[in-house]
Scaffold this motif. Structure first.
Motif, mmCIF file in Angstrom:
data_model
loop_
_atom_site.group_PDB
_atom_site.id
_atom_site.type_symbol
_atom_site.label_atom_id
_atom_site.label_comp_id
_atom_site.label_asym_id
_atom_site.label_seq_id
_atom_site.Cartn_x
_atom_site.Cartn_y
_atom_site.Cartn_z
ATOM 1 N N CYS A 51 42.557 6.987 -24.670
ATOM 2 C CA CYS A 51 42.024 7.840 -23.611
ATOM 3 C C CYS A 51 40.763 7.159 -23.089
ATOM 4 N N THR A 54 37.411 9.552 -23.244
ATOM 5 C CA THR A 54 36.696 9.745 -24.511
ATOM 6 C C THR A 54 36.650 8.491 -25.373
ATOM 7 N N HIS A 56 39.054 7.687 -27.322
ATOM 8 C CA HIS A 56 39.835 8.020 -28.508
ATOM 9 C C HIS A 56 41.182 7.308 -28.471
ATOM 10 N N CYS A 58 45.006 7.286 -29.968
ATOM 11 C CA CYS A 58 45.981 8.175 -30.610
ATOM 12 C C CYS A 58 47.244 7.399 -30.923
ATOM 13 N N VAL A 64 50.646 14.524 -30.899
ATOM 14 C CA VAL A 64 49.287 14.032 -31.110
ATOM 15 C C VAL A 64 48.592 13.848 -29.763
ATOM 16 N N HIS A 68 45.250 15.995 -28.225
ATOM 17 C CA HIS A 68 43.997 15.412 -27.735
ATOM 18 C C HIS A 68 43.710 15.833 -26.301
ATOM 19 N N TRP A 69 44.681 15.713 -25.411
ATOM 20 C CA TRP A 69 44.443 16.000 -23.998
ATOM 21 C C TRP A 69 44.230 17.490 -23.725
ATOM 22 N N GLY A 71 42.582 19.347 -26.001
ATOM 23 C CA GLY A 71 41.520 19.708 -26.937
ATOM 24 C C GLY A 71 40.171 19.916 -26.279
ATOM 25 N N THR A 73 37.204 18.560 -27.106
ATOM 26 C CA THR A 73 36.429 17.347 -26.876
ATOM 27 C C THR A 73 36.792 16.699 -25.550
ATOM 28 N N TYR A 74 38.085 16.612 -25.272
ATOM 29 C CA TYR A 74 38.525 16.004 -24.015
ATOM 30 C C TYR A 74 38.066 16.838 -22.821
#
Length: 153
Positions: A51, A54, A56, A58, A64, A68-69, A71, A73-74
């Protein structure tokens, strides 16, 4: 009496996720479609998906990637990237020592570089009062300067 506390056991699913995908096989079509649909996703040479918002990395597994996308944090990082801090440019400038802060030239206070903190500061009573005082003083100085310079011969 003083027995050390036990650390929680590691999640066994993490090991399965790490070993499920070998770097030699191509990612599944669903993962390729997911990456194509997201402009900030890229497939690395190792087979992982990164990503760019961020940083990050994965595993190339759809659950998964979705986790993340979707979440917190994103979402927070994407909102931070999308927010235009330049709209407050004359009054809020980058902090000289910390990249996580802005500096308010009106109140002479550091402000967190979070959109909610910036909006709260700019819409606050203290900022508005001090900005009005500052603008009134500048207007008074400009009228005094223009009137005084034109009257002399």
């Amino acid at each position: 009496a003083n027995q050390p506390t036990r650390r929680p056991q590691a999640d066994p699913r993490l090991h399965l996720r790490c070993t499920a995908m070998s770097s030699s096989s191509a990612p599944p079509k669903a993962v390729v479609d997911f990456v194509a649909a997201h402009s900030d996703a890229e497939v690395l040479d190792s087979g992982k998906v990164r990503c760019s918002t961020t940083g990050h990395e994965c595993l190339p597994q759809l659950d998964v990637l979705r986790a993340h996308w979707e979440g917190k944090t994103y979402r927070k990082k994407a909102a931070l990237v999308a927010y235009d801090f330049e709209q407050h440019a004359p009054h809020l400038v980058p902090h000289k020592q910390s990249k996580h802060l802005l500096y308010c030239t009106v109140t002479r206070q550091p402000v967190s570089r979070q959109p909610s903190a910036v909006e709260g500061h700019v819409n606050g009573k203290r900022f508005k009062r001090m900005l009005a005082e500052r603008e009134a003083a500048q207007a008074k100085r400009s009228r005094a300067g223009a009137g005084g310079a034109g009257g002399e011969k």
